[in-house]
Design a protein around this motif. Structure first.
Motif, PDB file in Angstrom:
ATOM      1  N   LEU A 127      40.680  46.731  42.818  1.00 53.75           N
ATOM      2  CA  LEU A 127      41.018  47.599  41.682  1.00 53.75           C
ATOM      3  C   LEU A 127      39.935  47.530  40.605  1.00 53.75           C
ATOM      4  CD1 LEU A 127      44.867  46.988  41.338  1.00 53.75           C
ATOM      5  CD2 LEU A 127      43.722  49.092  42.067  1.00 53.75           C
ATOM      6  N   LYS A 128      39.406  46.338  40.386  1.00 52.05           N
ATOM      7  CA  LYS A 128      38.348  46.210  39.376  1.00 52.05           C
ATOM      8  C   LYS A 128      37.096  46.979  39.793  1.00 52.05           C
ATOM      9  CE  LYS A 128      39.661  42.167  36.775  1.00 52.05           C
ATOM     10  NZ  LYS A 128      39.595  40.726  36.581  1.00 52.05           N
TER      11      LYS A 128
ATOM     12  N   VAL B  72      51.984  52.152  39.119  1.00 48.16           N
ATOM     13  CA  VAL B  72      51.992  52.627  40.505  1.00 48.16           C
ATOM     14  C   VAL B  72      53.383  52.463  41.131  1.00 48.16           C
ATOM     15  CG1 VAL B  72      51.027  52.298  42.805  1.00 48.16           C
ATOM     16  CG2 VAL B  72      49.537  52.139  40.805  1.00 48.16           C
TER      17      VAL B  72
ATOM     18  N   PHE C  16      45.319  47.432  47.832  1.00 49.60           N
ATOM     19  CA  PHE C  16      45.754  46.770  49.065  1.00 49.60           C
ATOM     20  C   PHE C  16      44.953  47.304  50.249  1.00 49.60           C
ATOM     21  CE2 PHE C  16      49.965  44.439  48.602  1.00 49.60           C
ATOM     22  CZ  PHE C  16      49.819  44.248  47.241  1.00 49.60           C
TER      23      PHE C  16
ATOM     24  N   LEU D 169      53.354  41.194  43.675  1.00 51.43           N
ATOM     25  CA  LEU D 169      52.429  41.246  42.535  1.00 51.43           C
ATOM     26  C   LEU D 169      53.075  42.045  41.415  1.00 51.43           C
ATOM     27  CD1 LEU D 169      48.914  42.035  44.059  1.00 51.43           C
ATOM     28  CD2 LEU D 169      49.623  39.943  42.923  1.00 51.43           C
TER      29      LEU D 169
ATOM     30  N   GLU E  52      43.340  42.871  43.266  1.00 47.29           N
ATOM     31  CA  GLU E  52      42.803  42.953  41.907  1.00 47.29           C
ATOM     32  C   GLU E  52      41.290  43.187  41.917  1.00 47.29           C
ATOM     33  OE1 GLU E  52      42.902  39.525  38.992  1.00 47.29           O
ATOM     34  OE2 GLU E  52      43.753  41.180  37.815  1.00 47.29           O
TER      35      GLU E  52
ATOM     36  N   LYS F 251      38.815  50.152  33.121  1.00 43.69           N
ATOM     37  CA  LYS F 251      40.205  49.915  32.717  1.00 43.69           C
ATOM     38  C   LYS F 251      40.655  48.487  32.953  1.00 43.69           C
ATOM     39  CE  LYS F 251      42.512  53.574  34.590  1.00 43.69           C
ATOM     40  NZ  LYS F 251      43.627  54.440  34.809  1.00 43.69           N
ATOM     41  N   LEU F 252      40.099  47.847  34.029  1.00 36.62           N
ATOM     42  CA  LEU F 252      40.644  46.538  34.408  1.00 36.62           C
ATOM     43  C   LEU F 252      39.600  45.434  34.242  1.00 36.62           C
ATOM     44  CD1 LEU F 252      42.567  47.671  37.598  1.00 36.62           C
ATOM     45  CD2 LEU F 252      43.523  47.173  35.364  1.00 36.62           C
TER      46      LEU F 252
ATOM     47  N   LEU G 185      55.050  45.520  45.638  1.00 37.85           N
ATOM     48  CA  LEU G 185      53.740  45.281  46.241  1.00 37.85           C
ATOM     49  C   LEU G 185      53.600  43.792  46.483  1.00 37.85           C
ATOM     50  CD1 LEU G 185      51.614  47.623  43.976  1.00 37.85           C
ATOM     51  CD2 LEU G 185      51.879  47.854  46.456  1.00 37.85           C
TER      52      LEU G 185
ATOM     53  N   HIS H 295      48.650  48.137  35.420  1.00 38.95           N
ATOM     54  CA  HIS H 295      48.240  49.192  36.347  1.00 38.95           C
ATOM     55  C   HIS H 295      49.220  49.271  37.528  1.00 38.95           C
ATOM     56  CE1 HIS H 295      45.524  51.630  38.857  1.00 38.95           C
ATOM     57  NE2 HIS H 295      45.916  50.849  39.845  1.00 38.95           N
ATOM     58  N   LEU H 296      49.550  48.118  38.086  1.00 38.71           N
ATOM     59  CA  LEU H 296      50.436  48.114  39.259  1.00 38.71           C
ATOM     60  C   LEU H 296      51.854  48.544  38.888  1.00 38.71           C
ATOM     61  CD1 LEU H 296      49.164  44.881  41.071  1.00 38.71           C
ATOM     62  CD2 LEU H 296      48.653  47.279  41.642  1.00 38.71           C
TER      63      LEU H 296
ATOM     64  N   LEU I  28      44.728  25.603  41.631  1.00 36.23           N
ATOM     65  CA  LEU I  28      45.881  26.338  41.092  1.00 36.23           C
ATOM     66  C   LEU I  28      46.897  26.734  42.157  1.00 36.23           C
ATOM     67  CD1 LEU I  28      43.897  28.745  38.728  1.00 36.23           C
ATOM     68  CD2 LEU I  28      45.130  26.659  38.083  1.00 36.23           C
TER      69      LEU I  28
ATOM     70  N   ALA J 250      46.236  43.342  32.599  1.00 40.11           N
ATOM     71  CA  ALA J 250      45.825  44.743  32.778  1.00 40.11           C
ATOM     72  C   ALA J 250      46.125  45.214  34.210  1.00 40.11           C
ATOM     73  CB  ALA J 250      44.333  44.896  32.474  1.00 40.11           C
ATOM     74  N   THR J 251      45.885  44.327  35.168  1.00 40.69           N
ATOM     75  CA  THR J 251      46.193  44.686  36.553  1.00 40.69           C
ATOM     76  C   THR J 251      47.690  44.861  36.744  1.00 40.69           C
ATOM     77  OG1 THR J 251      44.247  43.520  37.339  1.00 40.69           O
ATOM     78  CG2 THR J 251      45.966  43.951  38.950  1.00 40.69           C
TER      79      THR J 251
ATOM     80  N   LEU K 250      41.880  28.468  44.664  1.00 46.64           N
ATOM     81  CA  LEU K 250      41.577  28.921  43.300  1.00 46.64           C
ATOM     82  C   LEU K 250      41.545  27.733  42.344  1.00 46.64           C
ATOM     83  CD1 LEU K 250      43.983  31.991  43.298  1.00 46.64           C
ATOM     84  CD2 LEU K 250      41.484  32.107  43.214  1.00 46.64           C
TER      85      LEU K 250
ATOM     86  N   GLU L  46      45.190  53.153  44.976  1.00 46.48           N
ATOM     87  CA  GLU L  46      45.996  52.957  43.766  1.00 46.48           C
ATOM     88  C   GLU L  46      46.337  51.488  43.547  1.00 46.48           C
ATOM     89  OE1 GLU L  46      48.432  57.125  43.192  1.00 46.48           O
ATOM     90  OE2 GLU L  46      49.447  55.456  44.137  1.00 46.48           O
ATOM     91  N   THR L  47      46.444  50.750  44.638  1.00 48.77           N
ATOM     92  CA  THR L  47      46.907  49.364  44.519  1.00 48.77           C
ATOM     93  C   THR L  47      45.842  48.343  44.885  1.00 48.77           C
ATOM     94  OG1 THR L  47      47.667  49.281  46.810  1.00 48.77           O
ATOM     95  CG2 THR L  47      49.224  50.111  45.173  1.00 48.77           C
TER      96      THR L  47
ATOM     97  N   ALA M  79      47.112  33.786  38.661  1.00 48.03           N
ATOM     98  CA  ALA M  79      45.816  33.631  39.313  1.00 48.03           C
ATOM     99  C   ALA M  79      45.430  34.880  40.101  1.00 48.03           C
ATOM    100  CB  ALA M  79      45.849  32.415  40.225  1.00 48.03           C
ATOM    101  N   ASN M  80      46.418  35.700  40.440  1.00 50.61           N
ATOM    102  CA  ASN M  80      46.137  36.864  41.286  1.00 50.61           C
ATOM    103  C   ASN M  80      46.012  38.169  40.526  1.00 50.61           C
ATOM    104  OD1 ASN M  80      46.292  35.403  43.812  1.00 50.61           O
ATOM    105  ND2 ASN M  80      48.461  35.202  43.348  1.00 50.61           N
ATOM    106  N   ALA M  81      46.455  38.200  39.298  1.00 47.18           N
ATOM    107  CA  ALA M  81      46.434  39.463  38.575  1.00 47.18           C
ATOM    108  C   ALA M  81      46.422  39.233  37.071  1.00 47.18           C
ATOM    109  CB  ALA M  81      47.646  40.310  38.958  1.00 47.18           C
ATOM    110  N   SER M  82      45.507  39.923  36.393  1.00 53.85           N
ATOM    111  CA  SER M  82      45.480  39.890  34.929  1.00 53.85           C
ATOM    112  C   SER M  82      46.601  40.771  34.399  1.00 53.85           C
ATOM    113  CB  SER M  82      44.137  40.433  34.430  1.00 53.85           C
ATOM    114  OG  SER M  82      44.060  41.813  34.751  1.00 53.85           O
TER     115      SER M  82
END
Lengths: 794, 286, 181
Positions: A786-787, B272, A661, B195, A783, A793-794, B186, B268-269, A711, B264-265, A703, A658-659, B259-262
């Motif tokens: 999840l993708k 959850v 992780f 996140l 992420e 969806k993502l 999370l 989603h989270l 970044l 959409a993510t 990054l 779900e996450t 940088a770690n999550a769009s």
């Protein structure tokens, strides 16, 4: 292993014993000697103005406001420093066709990565130097940055160095057999994957640190630095500051982590040396964390497209891949930045019998921080690519991932073996190590549990890797290509009047316990208690000439030099003892600091007494006896270009689908690094290495955005593994001593970092497999997972 | 990096601090625990002209019961909150959430008031206070105001606090036996910013009443999911249709990207963490 | 030039007076002004934990506190950790378990370990790992550090059992206590 019990295997041997590190007590009591601890009279502090752009012309620089700050000693722009330095060019002749433009400490006309030093401010304190840096005004004309490795080499992409006709630094092809033909055929299963490996970096807890002293009277430079290769640095400073080599002394005392980061030529460190010379006073430069992230070398930015073919028996019939890697705007000096790619070309598939092999590597320039050798150079990529293809194809043909390895790993009794890539392997134990791993981790039970967990909606995965590690390199690594990097190391051991041994050796200590194992070897071979052995490393003025500690060579090469020196000294001492005791030297031995009869073990003479006779009462010696109570020996690997080790590792992970992780539940390692000198220290090298490997697999990435801006240049944003998320790591050893040396030791410093990413990658994909998805990009962030799970969806 | 130079004042009384703060001569930056401000200064991202150190103002360090509320002085440190019996008895959401905030050494210095005044969108505390329906007492030399947590946090590092005001204290309603609280975040590493995370308060479950569902680390400040609350209030916890409706409303929230999550993510989270926090709404009072 | 403030404090049991600029942080003061270089500077933003030390019995980040804020405080650094029973035991345990390689994180690790043990932490490895998760170590992979801390706790637990069985015997000497306990 069969045959008679080796001398080192006897119960009281110091070799194979987990001796406690003598220097650990000093470090836990806050008595370390790191570079930043050094305070010298008249010392001043450096800070740098660095490029905010990844690619920009420097139009003008105004330092007048900075110079007017109270406490500022000097403000240097490019030419002030660069004019004092002979440029360096980081190519090696054995990397054919490699190119990289000359480099100087400070950017002058064009800045080519965000973080490149442009102006140096020297002041009474670091804080004042930083105040002044803020007042330096630089006019830039931004240029189009080239960041993406995939397009850097394409025609039409702006040139980072207009004097070169493309952004390609080096290319190499390796061809063995005929992969294309081998992949044809009705009973052949092929599988292709594209892998992406993110940039990461060493994050040594002690940042790069330098204090330089210059004495004008005798034209001597002392370079205190936190580094791994004092003699290499001496040669670099001598050549590029144009000082006689003997006038440069490089000192590395306690080093707060290194991992390959601190073995390169950094413009800011060279500028610090130049400033000390210009100002005739000590200059200190301690990189802050932001500078570390944006200027310590990075590693591992690779895109690999790989293809494997197996027959219906699961035998690998061909492996092909191409690797594109970006190294920043220059190759790093003096090791060059093509080595990581070269290692990948050489090592991918190395544990396996593969006759048909094709590999292509392309190394490109880009406007990001420079990349170069960091712990386990190339190994994480090489092992992940091959072992991921193997596990994926195993599932394709419904074969267990252990079985497919057993069918393809080179047999333990087949050595010596030359691989498709021309690597010479000897004395490896892939099968024995894999068997031992499977037993230790209780593989079958885990597979059964996995099935029931899946039924309960818990997604756990098991992933393995069989790997080789390059250790104990010969001159074929760097020296052959013209780099001032010694592949041999030397040790001097002297017996003092009180009967103590003083060892000085050219390998260095960065916390691995180098000094401890050198003391163990000297104590064992010579025959004294270890607390009578004092070890000096890390000072060009006080140790024999040698390469330092990198590429897992400290124990195997430095250790062997100590062994040879201890043997030689023992013979010399016994000659003297025999003369004093009026007997023959071959009837005597030394044990626990006492000369004894071999025949009956009777104590004949304490070494302290021998020392006193030689040094104080030499009148008691016959005139023809000319005692030499010091011996020096050097050692290099001659039989092979490298002495490879092997290991088998496994990871057990749980993916929260779900996450995204990933939790690492367990990790197992079976390592064969030859003779184990200090089991505790070896295990700790492996554990630390595994955790760095887990970092690369799951957490760490420098990054950059499309404009070449880093970044996440802080320790809060660049995720290094911390204690709470890491597993306990189980370790077993297979000991196949190398016959290239008396000691039989190979390296162990990089296996964990080299192998763990592959095992974690395989374990994650094993967990995801019932959901019909997979990931082939590191780090495997939530992420990204999840993708892979929810592509729509993502 | 080293902090840029600044002037420094360390008043012993709140009044002295407020007088200094209202002065037009110099721009004052209040310093509470310093666990966010000091890093910003050490990175030279914050360059205050004068630092007004609040650490010696004893009158801002208290935790007391006041009728149906617990009052917490602005300079109370996280470690003190965690050790407080009053907090343990009356604010169970804090007990759940505080161990997730940074690490012990940071909690030993960081203060509740500092976190409130900073309004970091990734921080837990603003979300906790919104979920608890807390109010924030702010003071200036000439006035005192009470602002609800809902109205206090305006955006990224943006609050209703005026430049001459300080956070004086936080008033949190005490939990009673029907109240339920949930917290879930999370974080990649223990103690990291999440996140995505959520704090939930409810006056009751079965059915849900007076739900407060507040997300952090997904938007420019701690954000209440009012539509999700509406979809669930009055419904039983096993009402999957209501839950599905509530989850759907989360797509309307404003997610930021990093940088770690769009976005959409993040969306989603958010779904959850909300589900997980709802499923473990715990007993209010032990 | 920067404003300077006079401060007086106790450092490792010694009274110290100094005149410091406001912007000087505590760990730089200890290192550069007092020569106590045992506490290390790893990130200057509170993330790495290498500068963690004890201020009035509480472990804090030395880079996130100003020297002027330490006026009147009682500071204990790694150089004096060994003067408490816990500190000495933990230092010894670190050596025995090789819970350090390069040693740069060690002062902060010890500080967090002492804090864990003295606040009554158990031998539960997950708890230990969480407690030290604000301290970064690049060398060890953490396991040996967890071992070292767990071993001290274990030793104390067995001592406590013995103490129970031996009326009259008392466990002695734990300094470095949290303020207010």
């Amino acid at each position: 292993m069969s045959g008679p019990l080796h001398k080192f295997d006897r119960p009281n041997s110091y070799i194979g014993r987990s001796v406690v590190r003598p220097d650990a007590k000093r470090l836990v009591e806050g008595q370390g000697n790191y570079v930043d601890d050094l305070q010298l009279p008249r010392m001043v502090h450096a800070a740098f103005v660095r490029s905010p752009y990844a690619h920009a012309k420097i139009i003008s620089i105004d330092t007048s406001n900075a110079k007017s700050v109270t406490g500022v000693v000097a403000v240097f722009v490019g030419n002030d420093i660069n004019s004092q330095v002979k440029p360096w060019t980081a190519t090696l002749t054995h990397l054919k066709g490699m190119r990289s433009p000359p480099q100087l400490p400070l950017a002058d006309a064009v800045a080519r990565w965000q973080g490149e030093p442009i102006v140096m401010v020297v002041a009474q304190s670091r804080a004042i130097a930083e105040d002044a840096c803020e007042l330096v005004e630089i006019e830039f004309e931004p240029l189009e940055p080239v960041c993406n490795t995939e397009i850097a080499a394409q025609r039409g992409t702006p040139l980072i160095h207009p004097e070169l006709d493309s952004n390609v630094a080096w290319e190499r092809e390796v061809v063995a057999g005929d992969a294309d033909t081998a992949m044809q055929g009705s009973d052949i299963t092929t599988l292709e994957r594209t892998f992406h490996f993110g940039r990461h970096t060493g994050v040594t807890l002690e940042s790069r640190s330098v204090v330089t002293e210059f004495n004008k009277s005798d034209d001597t430079l002392v370079f205190h630095y936190s580094g791994q290769a004092p003699h290499m640095m001496q040669a670099v400073l001598s050549k590029h500051l144009q000082l006689p080599e003997e006038n440069v002394r490089v000192v590395a005392r306690d080093v707060g982590g290194s991992f390959g980061i601190k073995i390169h030529t950094y413009g800011d460190e060279i500028a610090t040396a130049v400033a000390a010379r210009l100002l005739c006073r000590p200059v200190k430069f301690i990189a802050d964390r932001l500078e570390s992230f944006s200027s310590d070398i990075h590693a591992r930015e690779h895109r690999v497209h790989g293809k494997i073919a197996v027959n219906k028996n699961g035998e690998i019939v061909a492996l092909t891949f191409d690797d594109v890697t970006g190294i920043g705007p220059y190759s790093m000096y003096p090791r060059t930045s093509a080595i990581e790619c070269n290692q990948i070309l050489n090592l991918t598939g190395a544990p396996y019998k593969i006759e048909n092999y094709y590999a292509k590597g392309t190394v490109v320039f880009q406007n990001k921080n420079m990349m170069c050798q960091y712990r386990a150079v190339g190994h994480p990529v090489a092992m992940a690519v091959c072992d991921s293809l193997i596990e994926d194809v195993a599932h394709e043909i419904n074969m267990d991932v252990v079985d497919i390895r057993r069918r393809n790993l080179i047999a333990d009794d087949a050595y010596p073996v030359t691989s498709a890539t021309g690597m010479k392997f000897n004395e490896l134990s892939h099968h024995q190590s894999l068997d031992s791993l499977i037993a230790m981790m209780n593989y079958d039970q885990l597979r059964n549990d996995q099935k029931s967990d899946r039924a309960a909606g818990i997604y756990r995965g098991i992933g393995l890797v069989s790997m080789v590690e390059v250790t104990n390199p010969s001159p074929m690594f760097y020296g052959v290509g013209g780099a001032p990097i010694a592949a041999q190391d030397g040790a001097s051991i002297r017996l003092d009047a009180a009967g103590a041994l003083h060892v000085s050796c050219s390998v260095t200590e960065q916390g691995q316990g180098t000094n401890t194992i050198l003391a163990q070897i000297a104590a064992e071979v010579f025959g004294v208690d270890i607390d009578r052995v004092k070890v000096t490393t890390g000072d060009t003025a006080n140790v024999p000439y040698g390469g330092g500690t990198w590429a897992s060579r400290g124990a195997g090469i430095g250790g062997e030099s100590v062994l040879l020196a201890a043997k030689a000294l023992k013979d010399q001492v016994l000659d003297v003892a025999a003369s004093i005791l009026q007997t023959s030297a071959d009837s005597l031995d030394i044990d626990a600091g006492t000369v004894i009869n071999i025949a009956d073990g009777a104590e004949r003479m304490d070494l302290g007494e021998l020392g006193k006779i030689v040094y104080y009462r030499a009148n008691e010696l016959p005139p023809d006896i000319k005692p030499e109570l010091i011996a020096t020996r050097h050692y290099r690997v001659t039989d092979y270009p490298f002495v490879f080790t092997n290991s088998a590792m496994a990871a057990h992970v749980e993916v929260d689908v779900e996450t995204g992780f990933v939790k690492v539940l367990d990790f197992w390692v079976v390592e064969d690094c030859g003779r184990v000198i200090n089991p505790k220290l070896v295990d700790e090298q492996i554990r630390g290495g595994v955790v760095q490997g887990i970092g690369g697999a799951l957490y760490e990435e420098c990054l950059y955005d499309d404009d070449g801006q880093l970044l996440n240049a802080t320790m809060a944003d660049y995720l290094v593994p911390m204690a709470a998320e890491m597993p306990d790591i189980h370790i077993l050893h297979v000991e196949t001593p190398t016959t290239t040396s008396n000691l039989g030791a190979k390296g162990a410093g990089e296996a964990g970092t080299g192998g763990a990413p592959a095992a974690i990658l395989n374990a994650v994909n094993d967990a995801l497999r019932p959901l019909d998805t997979a990931i082939h990009q590191m780090p495997m962030t939530p992420e990204r997972i999840l993708k892979a799970l929810y592509p729509d969806k993502l | 990096m080293k902090a840029p130079d600044f002037q420094y004042q360390c008043p012993r009384t709140l009044n002295d601090a407020l007088v200094q703060l209202s002065s037009d001569d110099v721009e004052c930056q209040p310093l509470a625990g310093g666990q966010s401000l000091m890093p910003m200064m050490n990175l030279r991202l914050a360059q205050p002209e004068m630092l007004l150190d609040l650490n010696n103002i004893a009158e801002l360090s208290f935790i007391r019961e006041a009728g149906s509320h617990i009052e917490i002085g602005a300079m109370v440190r996280y470690a003190t909150l965690l050790e407080s019996k009053l907090i343990h008895h009356h604010i169970p959401l804090f007990v759940q959430a505080l161990p997730h905030i940074a690490h012990a050494a940071i909690r030993n210095r960081g203060t509740i008031g500092g976190s409130v005044a900073l309004a970091d969108p990734a921080a837990e505390m603003p979300a906790l206070l919104k979920a608890l329906d807390a109010t924030i007492e702010v003071v200036s030399k000439s006035s005192t105001r009470t602002i609800s947590a809902d109205d206090f946090f305006l955006g990224t590092y943006e609050t209703a606090l005026r430049s001459d005001e300080l956070v004086h204290s936080i008033k949190v309603p005490v939990a009673i036996s029907e109240h339920r609280y949930g917290f879930y975040e999370l974080a990649r590493r223990h103690g990291d910013y999440a996140l995505a995370g959520v704090a939930i308060g409810a006056h009751s479950v079965e059915p849900y009443t007076n739900l407060r569902i507040v997300f952090f680390s997904i938007s420019d400040c701690a954000v209440r999911a009012v539509e999700a609350e509406d979809a669930l209030n009055g419904k039983l916890s096993n009402d999957s249709t209501a839950l599905g409706n509530a989850l759907e409303t989360l797509s309307k929230l404003n997610y930021y990207e990093d940088a770690n999550a769009s976005s959409a993510t993040k969306n989603h989270l958010a779904r959850v963490v909300m589900q997980r926090a709802l499923s473990k709404l715990s007993t209010a009072v032990s | 030039m920067s404003q300077k403030t006079n401060i007086a404090l106790s450092v490792n049991g010694e009274q110290v007076q100094a005149s410091v600029p406001a912007r000087l942080n505590l760990v730089d003061f200890l290192r550069d002004h007092l020569g106590l270089t045992g506490s290390h500077v790893g990130c200057e933003q509170g993330a790495c934990g290498a500068c963690t030390l004890s201020v009035d019995g509480v472990m804090v980040r030395g880079c996130l506190m100003l020297a002027v804020q330490a006026d009147g405080a009682n500071i204990i650094t790694v150089e004096a950790f060994g003067e408490s029973v816990t500190g000495e035991q933990l230092q010894q345990s670190f050596v025995e378990h090789n819970a350090l390689q390069c040693g740069f994180c060690t002062p902060g690790m010890l500080a967090s370990g002492i804090d864990y043990i003295e606040s009554g932490g158990s031998t539960d490895r997950t708890h230990i790992r969480k407690h030290i998760s604000g301290n970064y170590c690049r060398c060890t992979g953490y396991q040996s550090i967890v071992d070292a801390i767990a071993s001290v706790v274990e030793g104390r637990n067995s001592l406590a059992v013995e103490t129970k069985q031996t009326p009259g015997a008392e466990e002695s000497g734990t300094s470095n206590k949290r303020a207010g306990e």
